[in-house]
Design an enzyme around this catalytic site. Structure first.
Site, PDB file in Angstrom:
ATOM      1  N   ILE A  97       0.826  -1.209   0.000  1.00  0.00           N
ATOM      2  CA  ILE A  97       0.000   0.000   0.000  1.00  0.00           C
ATOM      3  C   ILE A  97       0.861   1.260   0.000  1.00  0.00           C
ATOM      4  O   ILE A  97       0.492   2.279  -0.585  1.00  0.00           O
ATOM      5  CB  ILE A  97      -0.990  -0.005   1.196  1.00  0.00           C
ATOM      6  CG1 ILE A  97      -2.124   1.004   0.960  1.00  0.00           C
ATOM      7  CG2 ILE A  97      -0.280   0.262   2.509  1.00  0.00           C
ATOM      8  CD1 ILE A  97      -3.025   0.658  -0.183  1.00  0.00           C
ATOM      9  N   LYS A 107      -5.964   2.632   7.549  1.00  0.00           N
ATOM     10  CA  LYS A 107      -7.019   1.763   8.067  1.00  0.00           C
ATOM     11  C   LYS A 107      -6.535   0.303   8.109  1.00  0.00           C
ATOM     12  O   LYS A 107      -5.652  -0.067   7.308  1.00  0.00           O
ATOM     13  CB  LYS A 107      -8.295   1.906   7.232  1.00  0.00           C
ATOM     14  CG  LYS A 107      -8.160   1.466   5.763  1.00  0.00           C
ATOM     15  CD  LYS A 107      -8.284  -0.035   5.583  1.00  0.00           C
ATOM     16  CE  LYS A 107      -7.861  -0.520   4.238  1.00  0.00           C
ATOM     17  NZ  LYS A 107      -7.696  -1.978   4.174  1.00  0.00           N
ATOM     18  N   ASP A 144     -10.227  -6.169   7.363  1.00  0.00           N
ATOM     19  CA  ASP A 144      -9.225  -5.234   6.844  1.00  0.00           C
ATOM     20  C   ASP A 144      -9.764  -4.504   5.615  1.00  0.00           C
ATOM     21  O   ASP A 144      -9.708  -3.269   5.562  1.00  0.00           O
ATOM     22  CB  ASP A 144      -7.929  -5.976   6.528  1.00  0.00           C
ATOM     23  CG  ASP A 144      -6.852  -5.049   5.994  1.00  0.00           C
ATOM     24  OD1 ASP A 144      -6.223  -4.353   6.803  1.00  0.00           O
ATOM     25  OD2 ASP A 144      -6.654  -5.015   4.767  1.00  0.00           O
ATOM     26  N   ARG A 199      12.335  -4.615   6.483  1.00  0.00           N
ATOM     27  CA  ARG A 199      12.651  -5.432   5.307  1.00  0.00           C
ATOM     28  C   ARG A 199      13.120  -4.627   4.102  1.00  0.00           C
ATOM     29  O   ARG A 199      14.025  -5.039   3.389  1.00  0.00           O
ATOM     30  CB  ARG A 199      11.426  -6.264   4.911  1.00  0.00           C
ATOM     31  CG  ARG A 199      11.053  -7.332   5.940  1.00  0.00           C
ATOM     32  CD  ARG A 199       9.714  -7.941   5.645  1.00  0.00           C
ATOM     33  NE  ARG A 199       8.652  -6.949   5.695  1.00  0.00           N
ATOM     34  CZ  ARG A 199       8.072  -6.524   6.818  1.00  0.00           C
ATOM     35  NH1 ARG A 199       8.478  -7.001   7.982  1.00  0.00           N
ATOM     36  NH2 ARG A 199       7.106  -5.618   6.794  1.00  0.00           N
TER      37      ARG A 199
END
Length: 318
Positions: free
Chosen positions: A15, A95, A174, A42
């Site tokens: 995202i 979110k 989600d 990462r």
């Protein structure tokens, strides 16, 4: 003249790479928010930005940082946001904002005590069709009926990810919380209640891949179905039966978050993807007002559904 503020991004997953980063680094960024650093154990964005292995190192290494945008897995949001607020930074939450309503309320209290701005961002709200639906419903009696259908291919949006299935990942909520955020936005102040809920949980998971919940409110009831599946087209539909000021019933359909139909006729069709431009412009406006913008009803509905749910353990993996 737009005030310039340095901002850091926590979490460099899909995202961030497709939405947060491209807007903040792109020519459409008119918010004065200047992305200067990222934090992720990462990977970074590979754009020459200063990069840190975690948010604590970024907060220590960037004393001029005014704000932090948090787009890491949901289970990390509370700890990162708490540390950022206590370090004197404003915070934008992707979110779902937290894993529990209590966490969100605690962050709101910390923001108030620290004199910092906290914003819960729900990107699906920032579409013309959603705003036109909100305008159409303004001043009317509560709708009689609402039906939500929110189905996505899990692997299209979360390929290789395991965190959504762990406790705190919220599973299909989600994406489903996007639908709840639109509902709360277009019908502000309407108290929704969860009468029942049914969850399907895949093998090895702690969170649902399927949710069917019945919502009620004064004067009406509705159903919300959220599903993560393998394959198929994404479905993001909200239909509302409403009565206008002349007593005439209208069938309103928000299809794919960017199209609004009224009695089958298109009022808004398509349009460019400006959701994250809307997210950051709303954050900028909150910073200018020095005022937090925190929506809690979505998390309350998630918790109410979880408390009421009949849980079925399925044999089918997603």
């Amino acid at each position: 003249m737009v005030l310039q503020r340095d901002i850091g991004l926590v979490g460099c997953g899909e995202i961030t790479r497709t939405q947060h980063g491209p807007f903040l680094l792109g020519p459409a960024n008119d918010t004065g928010l200047r992305l200067v650093a990222t934090a992720d154990p990462r990977q970074g964005l590979g754009t020459g930005l200063r990069h840190y292995p975690d948010h604590c190192a970024m907060l220590d290494g960037e004393p001029a940082l005014a704000a932090v945008s948090i787009a890491s897995p949901t289970g990390t949001h509370f700890g990162v946001a708490r540390d950022a607020l206590l370090a004197g930074r404003h915070v934008l939450l992707e979110k779902p904002p937290t894993t529990t309503l209590a966490e969100l309320e605690e962050l709101a209290a910390i923001a108030t005590k620290q004199g910092r701005v906290l914003v819960t961002s729900y990107h699906a709200r920032h579409n013309e069709a959603v705003e036109r639906l909100r305008e159409r419903l303004a001043g009317r009696l509560p709708p009689r009926r609402i039906a939500i259908e929110w189905r996505e291919d899990f692997h299209r949006w979360h390929a290789g990810q395991t965190w959504p299935w762990r406790a705190g990942g919220l599973g299909v909520f989600d994406p489903g919380i996007n639908a709840l955020s639109i509902l709360c936005h277009v019908l502000p102040g309407l108290p929704f209640h969860v009468q029942r809920a049914r969850f399907r949980v895949p093998p090895g998971a702690e969170t649902p891949a399927f949710v069917d919940m019945r919502l009620t409110w004064q004067g009406g009831d509705g159903q919300a179905v959220f599903e993560w599946r393998r394959g198929g087209e994404d479905v993001w539909d909200i239909s509302i039966d409403s009565v206008d000021q002349d007593g005439r019933t209208e069938a309103l359909l928000l299809r794919g978050v960017r199209t609004l139909l009224v009695d089958g006729a298109a009022v808004v069709t398509g349009g460019e993807d400006a959701e994250y431009a809307g997210v950051y412009r709303a954050f900028h406006d909150a910073l200018e007002r020095n005022e937090s913008s925190i929506s809690t009803q979505e998390m309350r509905l998630v918790e109410d559904a979880t408390a009421a749910a009949e849980v079925e353990r399925t044999m089918d993996a997603i």
